[in-house]
Write a protein that holds these residues in place. Structure first.
Motif, mmCIF file in Angstrom:
data_model
loop_
_atom_site.group_PDB
_atom_site.id
_atom_site.type_symbol
_atom_site.label_atom_id
_atom_site.label_comp_id
_atom_site.label_asym_id
_atom_site.label_seq_id
_atom_site.Cartn_x
_atom_site.Cartn_y
_atom_site.Cartn_z
ATOM 1 N N GLY A 83 0.809 -1.217 0.000
ATOM 2 C CA GLY A 83 0.000 0.000 0.000
ATOM 3 C C GLY A 83 0.840 1.265 0.000
ATOM 4 O O GLY A 83 0.517 2.242 -0.689
ATOM 5 N N ARG A 84 1.933 1.250 0.776
ATOM 6 C CA ARG A 84 2.788 2.446 0.839
ATOM 7 C C ARG A 84 3.422 2.731 -0.521
ATOM 8 O O ARG A 84 3.569 3.899 -0.922
ATOM 9 N N ALA A 85 3.781 1.700 -1.246
ATOM 10 C CA ALA A 85 4.358 1.896 -2.590
ATOM 11 C C ALA A 85 3.312 2.505 -3.528
ATOM 12 O O ALA A 85 3.611 3.421 -4.316
ATOM 13 N N ALA A 86 2.074 2.044 -3.411
ATOM 14 C CA ALA A 86 1.000 2.573 -4.270
ATOM 15 C C ALA A 86 0.693 4.027 -3.916
ATOM 16 O O ALA A 86 0.453 4.858 -4.798
ATOM 17 N N LYS A 87 0.707 4.347 -2.622
ATOM 18 C CA LYS A 87 0.458 5.737 -2.190
ATOM 19 C C LYS A 87 1.545 6.651 -2.727
ATOM 20 O O LYS A 87 1.262 7.748 -3.228
ATOM 21 N N TRP B 219 -7.333 20.168 -15.074
ATOM 22 C CA TRP B 219 -6.494 19.328 -14.223
ATOM 23 C C TRP B 219 -7.249 18.062 -13.829
ATOM 24 O O TRP B 219 -8.453 18.107 -13.639
ATOM 25 N N THR B 220 -6.507 16.979 -13.671
ATOM 26 C CA THR B 220 -7.134 15.724 -13.224
ATOM 27 C C THR B 220 -6.644 15.365 -11.820
ATOM 28 O O THR B 220 -5.435 15.390 -11.555
ATOM 29 N N ILE B 221 -7.602 15.078 -10.940
ATOM 30 C CA ILE B 221 -7.275 14.574 -9.601
ATOM 31 C C ILE B 221 -7.865 13.168 -9.483
ATOM 32 O O ILE B 221 -9.061 12.965 -9.723
ATOM 33 N N GLU B 222 -7.024 12.210 -9.132
ATOM 34 C CA GLU B 222 -7.511 10.839 -8.994
ATOM 35 C C GLU B 222 -8.106 10.602 -7.614
ATOM 36 O O GLU B 222 -7.585 11.092 -6.609
ATOM 37 N N MET B 223 -9.200 9.854 -7.621
ATOM 38 C CA MET B 223 -9.907 9.538 -6.373
ATOM 39 C C MET B 223 -9.478 8.140 -5.937
ATOM 40 O O MET B 223 -9.977 7.129 -6.424
ATOM 41 N N GLY B 224 -8.502 8.087 -5.028
ATOM 42 C CA GLY B 224 -8.062 6.802 -4.513
ATOM 43 C C GLY B 224 -7.296 5.981 -5.526
ATOM 44 O O GLY B 224 -7.176 6.327 -6.701
ATOM 45 N N ALA B 225 -6.726 4.902 -5.025
ATOM 46 C CA ALA B 225 -6.041 3.904 -5.858
ATOM 47 C C ALA B 225 -6.182 2.580 -5.124
ATOM 48 O O ALA B 225 -6.406 2.561 -3.904
ATOM 49 N N SER B 226 -6.076 1.489 -5.867
ATOM 50 C CA SER B 226 -6.249 0.183 -5.242
ATOM 51 C C SER B 226 -5.141 -0.771 -5.667
ATOM 52 O O SER B 226 -4.668 -0.717 -6.798
ATOM 53 N N THR B 227 -4.734 -1.621 -4.743
ATOM 54 C CA THR B 227 -3.847 -2.739 -5.060
ATOM 55 C C THR B 227 -4.610 -4.012 -4.697
ATOM 56 O O THR B 227 -5.743 -3.948 -4.233
ATOM 57 N N LEU C 255 -6.804 5.782 0.228
ATOM 58 C CA LEU C 255 -7.960 6.659 0.357
ATOM 59 C C LEU C 255 -7.478 8.103 0.384
ATOM 60 O O LEU C 255 -7.507 8.791 1.409
ATOM 61 N N ALA C 256 -6.993 8.539 -0.790
ATOM 62 C CA ALA C 256 -6.433 9.881 -0.927
ATOM 63 C C ALA C 256 -6.823 10.441 -2.281
ATOM 64 O O ALA C 256 -7.091 9.686 -3.222
ATOM 65 N N PHE C 257 -6.868 11.766 -2.361
ATOM 66 C CA PHE C 257 -7.026 12.462 -3.638
ATOM 67 C C PHE C 257 -5.633 12.911 -4.073
ATOM 68 O O PHE C 257 -4.956 13.635 -3.337
#
Ligand SMILES: [Cu+2]
Length: 340
Positions: free
Chosen positions: A187-191, A211-219, A225-227
């Motif tokens: 998770g830390r690598a993905a963040k 501009w594009t802001i991504e809503m979260g990411a998943s592994t 749970l971040a923008f």
């Protein structure tokens, strides 16, 4: 079954009385190897970064003796369920009516034998802590369980006969920690990847920038749970597009001078306000994307298209526009659009 237990007990006693070396083995495994209650964690957030949620039972698999009560603690702010489905049933999609029925609990009535639905329901829903969910197992066998909103979260309770080697609480804690640390690293690598990259932007014909802001990411085992990434140079009249490429639903919700819905099940969470994309932000009103669906497909279906996972805002004037995800605010999912 009662008679079987009696036979085992009598044989055990005979063993103790008669043959020395065998009796020692019996005593060690029955008293030291089986606990009457074993507890494990269901989900946890990174203690050093609350926005990293581990989506796993820690540990994934446990072995207990007959008569053991297993206790699951929802250890982070994210909701999970512990759901044992009846034989032959597969986990429905959380968006389906069948799936949403499983948000409500079906507590065990007596010990669990694998033949019926036993379900914690989705907990916690909101900021309150959830009590542990407990199930007693009297029948030897292997029992699979899963989380109704996180299909990748699965686990197994293996129930072995009395006197057979089973996990101690220390075993469960050690294995749980090992698995947790593995998923935290993931998770830390993905963040880091999410926050370190340059914000995507396109130049418009009128001289503004989108501009594009991504809503979260998943592994495989986490939700971030971040923008991110955060654009640093937004100007008045620019556009900001929120895009959900993750495996969880999210909102981008601006309180303005209003108060935000507190309960994730409030219908206002899922209602775009004042209406569908695109919208223009202001400093006063509650403005909400509604739930933007995950970039994930239910079995036999395709994921929602990019347009359905996106929402565009125009930022009219300089200022700060603070926003949160109404589902994940307890995991720190929040941001600010700074317009210089
Ligand atoms: Cu969210």
């Amino acid at each position: 079954m009662r008679r079987l237990g009696l036979v085992v007990a009598v044989v055990g006693l005979l063993g103790l009385a008669a043959c020395g070396s065998d009796s020692k083995k019996e005593t060690t495994s029955s008293s030291g190897g089986q606990a009457s209650e074993i507890s494990l964690r269901a989900g946890v957030n990174d203690p050093s970064d609350v926005t990293i949620a581990v989506l796993a039972y820690l540990p994934q698999a446990i072995t207990v003796g007959q008569g053991t009560t297993v206790s699951w603690t929802i250890a982070g702010p994210e909701p999970h369920s512990v759901t044992f489905l009846p034989p032959g049933q597969t986990m429905p999609s959380p968006e389906s009516a069948e799936g949403q029925k499983l948000f409500a609990p079906t507590p065990p009535t007596g010990s669990y034998d694998g033949k019926s639905l036993v379900n914690s329901g989705l907990v916690p829903l909101g900021p309150q802590a959830a009590p542990p969910f407990k199930v007693k197992f009297d029948t030897a066998g292997s029992y699979k369980f899963a989380c109704v909103i996180h299909p990748q979260m699965t686990g197994t309770v293996t129930v072995v006969a009395t006197g057979t080697k089973a996990d101690t609480q220390a075993d469960v804690q050690t294995r749980g920690d090992t698995e947790m640390n593995q998923w935290l690293t993931e998770g830390r690598a993905a963040k880091k990847a999410m926050t370190d990259k340059a914000p995507a932007k396109t130049a418009n014909a009128d001289g503004t920038t989108t501009w594009t802001i991504e809503m979260g990411a998943s592994t495989a085992h986490t939700d971030i749970l971040a923008f991110a990434p955060v654009p640093a140079a937004i100007k008045a009249k620019d556009k900001v597009v929120f895009v959900n490429n993750s495996s969880a639903p999210h909102t981008a919700s601006f309180a303005g001078k209003q108060s935000l819905p507190q309960n994730p099940t409030d219908p206002a969470v899922n209602a775009p306000k004042p209406g569908a994309s695109p919208q223009t932000l202001n400093a006063t009103d509650f403005i909400n994307t509604g739930l933007l669906p995950p970039n994930a497909a239910a079995p036999g279906q395709t994921p929602p298209p990019l347009a359905a996972r996106s929402f565009t805002f125009t930022v009219p004037a300089t200022g700060q526009y603070a926003y949160v995800c109404l589902l994940h605010v307890t995991s720190g999912m929040a941001g600010v659009i700074n317009v210089a």
